[in-house]
Design a protein around this motif. Structure first.
Motif, PDB file in Angstrom:
ATOM      1  N   ARG A  64       0.849  -1.209   0.000  1.00  0.00           N
ATOM      2  CA  ARG A  64       0.000   0.000   0.000  1.00  0.00           C
ATOM      3  C   ARG A  64       0.878   1.250   0.000  1.00  0.00           C
ATOM      4  N   PHE A  74      -6.887  -1.351 -15.922  1.00  0.00           N
ATOM      5  CA  PHE A  74      -6.946  -0.497 -14.743  1.00  0.00           C
ATOM      6  C   PHE A  74      -8.305  -0.680 -14.062  1.00  0.00           C
ATOM      7  N   HIS A  97      -7.204  -3.761 -11.095  1.00  0.00           N
ATOM      8  CA  HIS A  97      -5.888  -3.221 -11.468  1.00  0.00           C
ATOM      9  C   HIS A  97      -4.952  -4.245 -12.115  1.00  0.00           C
ATOM     10  N   ARG A 101       1.012  -6.142 -10.460  1.00  0.00           N
ATOM     11  CA  ARG A 101       1.515  -5.430  -9.275  1.00  0.00           C
ATOM     12  C   ARG A 101       1.910  -6.382  -8.150  1.00  0.00           C
ATOM     13  N   HIS A 170       0.124   4.091 -10.593  1.00  0.00           N
ATOM     14  CA  HIS A 170      -0.822   4.430  -9.511  1.00  0.00           C
ATOM     15  C   HIS A 170      -0.050   5.105  -8.368  1.00  0.00           C
ATOM     16  N   TYR A 172       1.099   7.217  -5.302  1.00  0.00           N
ATOM     17  CA  TYR A 172       0.598   7.807  -4.054  1.00  0.00           C
ATOM     18  C   TYR A 172       1.541   8.955  -3.680  1.00  0.00           C
ATOM     19  N   ASP A 214     -12.867  10.048  -6.356  1.00  0.00           N
ATOM     20  CA  ASP A 214     -12.461   8.926  -7.211  1.00  0.00           C
ATOM     21  C   ASP A 214     -12.942   9.261  -8.622  1.00  0.00           C
ATOM     22  N   VAL A 246      -6.305   9.381 -12.931  1.00  0.00           N
ATOM     23  CA  VAL A 246      -7.273   9.130 -11.865  1.00  0.00           C
ATOM     24  C   VAL A 246      -6.830   9.904 -10.629  1.00  0.00           C
ATOM     25  N   TRP A 248      -7.552  10.210  -6.696  1.00  0.00           N
ATOM     26  CA  TRP A 248      -8.209   9.360  -5.689  1.00  0.00           C
ATOM     27  C   TRP A 248      -7.753   9.694  -4.283  1.00  0.00           C
ATOM     28  N   LYS A 254     -14.104   5.077   3.519  1.00  0.00           N
ATOM     29  CA  LYS A 254     -13.440   4.041   2.708  1.00  0.00           C
ATOM     30  C   LYS A 254     -12.077   3.671   3.308  1.00  0.00           C
ATOM     31  N   LEU A 258      -9.834  -0.208   3.703  1.00  0.00           N
ATOM     32  CA  LEU A 258      -8.648  -0.505   2.897  1.00  0.00           C
ATOM     33  C   LEU A 258      -7.636  -1.324   3.683  1.00  0.00           C
ATOM     34  N   GLU A 273      -2.957   9.180 -10.642  1.00  0.00           N
ATOM     35  CA  GLU A 273      -2.563   7.973 -11.364  1.00  0.00           C
ATOM     36  C   GLU A 273      -2.485   8.303 -12.852  1.00  0.00           C
TER      37      GLU A 273
END
Ligand SMILES: O=P(O)(O)OC[C@H]1O[C@@H](O)[C@H](O)[C@@H](O)[C@@H]1O
Length: 301
Positions: A64, A74, A97, A101, A170, A172, A214, A246, A248, A254, A258, A273
């Motif tokens: 994560r 995706f 996704h 990954r 993706h 972060y 999102d 994207v 997010w 939410k 996760l 992303e």
């Protein structure tokens, strides 16, 4: 005082082999699994890329945070255009996704040149067939650290039929407080509001965050930026080979659902992303290739 020469070190984090790279005052950490960047920081400023405090380094599981590679689709496959779904023999059972990954990639090489370090990773679906996705394709991610961080994700169709993909880096990003940051560059862009029945809307002005977000932005420009007044910096994202992104943030509810994610971590991260999705998917003729590129840097406000 002269700068230290670039260095590359192999380390292990729990079950994962990782590569730690230092160039000047830039530090980078990459896991071989998924060719996933885990950490990127310049000097003493806050990290540019966010990694969860609850990250777990286990085989078969994406970490994560960092910059997972989403490929060869995706998000939820059934939300993709029919041509992307048609590549798969059972779209309803496909993992979000794509698969790569959480899989091991091959390290092709580490190159040190002109004060920069480049790590090259590859994934070949002929050697490691993906479940229910019977296609011959090669994916390569070149990660170059110099004064900035440069990613190039190259997909090549090694089969005899056209290949249709959606994909994303993706990433972060670390932010001082999501409630204070703004993303610039999206003004006037169409976007798909996935939280409101996937309606198409249009962005007005800079994007701020007041709740779960999102969205799939379309016709995106080459440069987006994150303005972070708390840390007095601007993170610059320069993309090529992509016209979609994207945006997010899971916000409060939410976040609780996760994996590897602290309850309050939504305050400290933002995903932008860099993608090829929706009406920006990639179609590759036999033998053709496509590069999705992203360069990251930061500057003081
Ligand atoms: O938990 P995952 O599979 O890594 O996905 C995280 C998020 O990834 C984003 O790309 C999606 O738009 C979100 O809907 C999703 O929640």
């Amino acid at each position: 005082m002269s700068a230290l020469p670039p260095s590359v070190e192999r380390i292990e984090l729990d079950e994962l082999v990782c590569w730690r790279v230092q160039v000047g005052d830039g530090t980078l950490l990459v896991a071989q699994q998924g060719a996933q960047i885990l950490h990127y920081q310049q000097g003493t400023q806050a990290p540019i890329i966010w990694l969860s405090e609850q990250a777990r380094y286990q085989r078969g599981q994406s970490v994560r945070g960092g910059a997972p590679v989403c490929w060869p689709w995706f998000g939820g496959l059934t939300r993709n255009p029919a041509a992307v779904q048609a590549m798969h023999s059972n779209p309803a059972s496909a993992p979000a996704h794509g698969n790569v990954r959480g899989l091991d990639w091959q390290l092709l090489g580490i190159d040190q040149h002109d004060g920069a370090v480049t790590l090259q990773f590859a994934f070949d679906s002929r050697k490691h067939p993906l479940p229910d996705w019977p296609h011959a394709a090669e994916l390569q991610l070149d990660i170059r650290l110099d004064q900035q961080l440069h990613l190039e994700l190259r997909s090549r169709n090694l089969g005899t039929q056209p290949l249709v993909l959606s994909q994303a880096l993706h990433t972060y990003f670390a932010v001082s407080d999501i409630r204070d940051v703004r993303v610039h560059g999206l003004d006037g862009c169409r976007y798909i509001e996935t939280l409101e029945d996937w309606q198409e809307r249009q962005q007005q002005g800079a994007l701020g965050f007041t709740g779960e977000t999102d969205r799939i932005y379309l016709d995106t420009p080459t440069r987006l930026s994150i303005v972070d007044p708390g840390w007095q910096r601007r993170i610059l994202l320069d993309a090529r080979g992509s016209r979609s992104a994207v945006l997010w943030n899971p916000w409060i509810d939410k976040a609780k659902r996760l994996s590897q994610f602290a309850e309050d971590a939504w305050q400290r991260m933002l995903c932008i992303e860099t993608a090829n999705i929706w009406d920006d998917c990639v179609t590759l003729a036999p033998g053709a290739s496509h590069s999705l590129c992203l360069s990251l840097s930061s500057e003081p406000l």
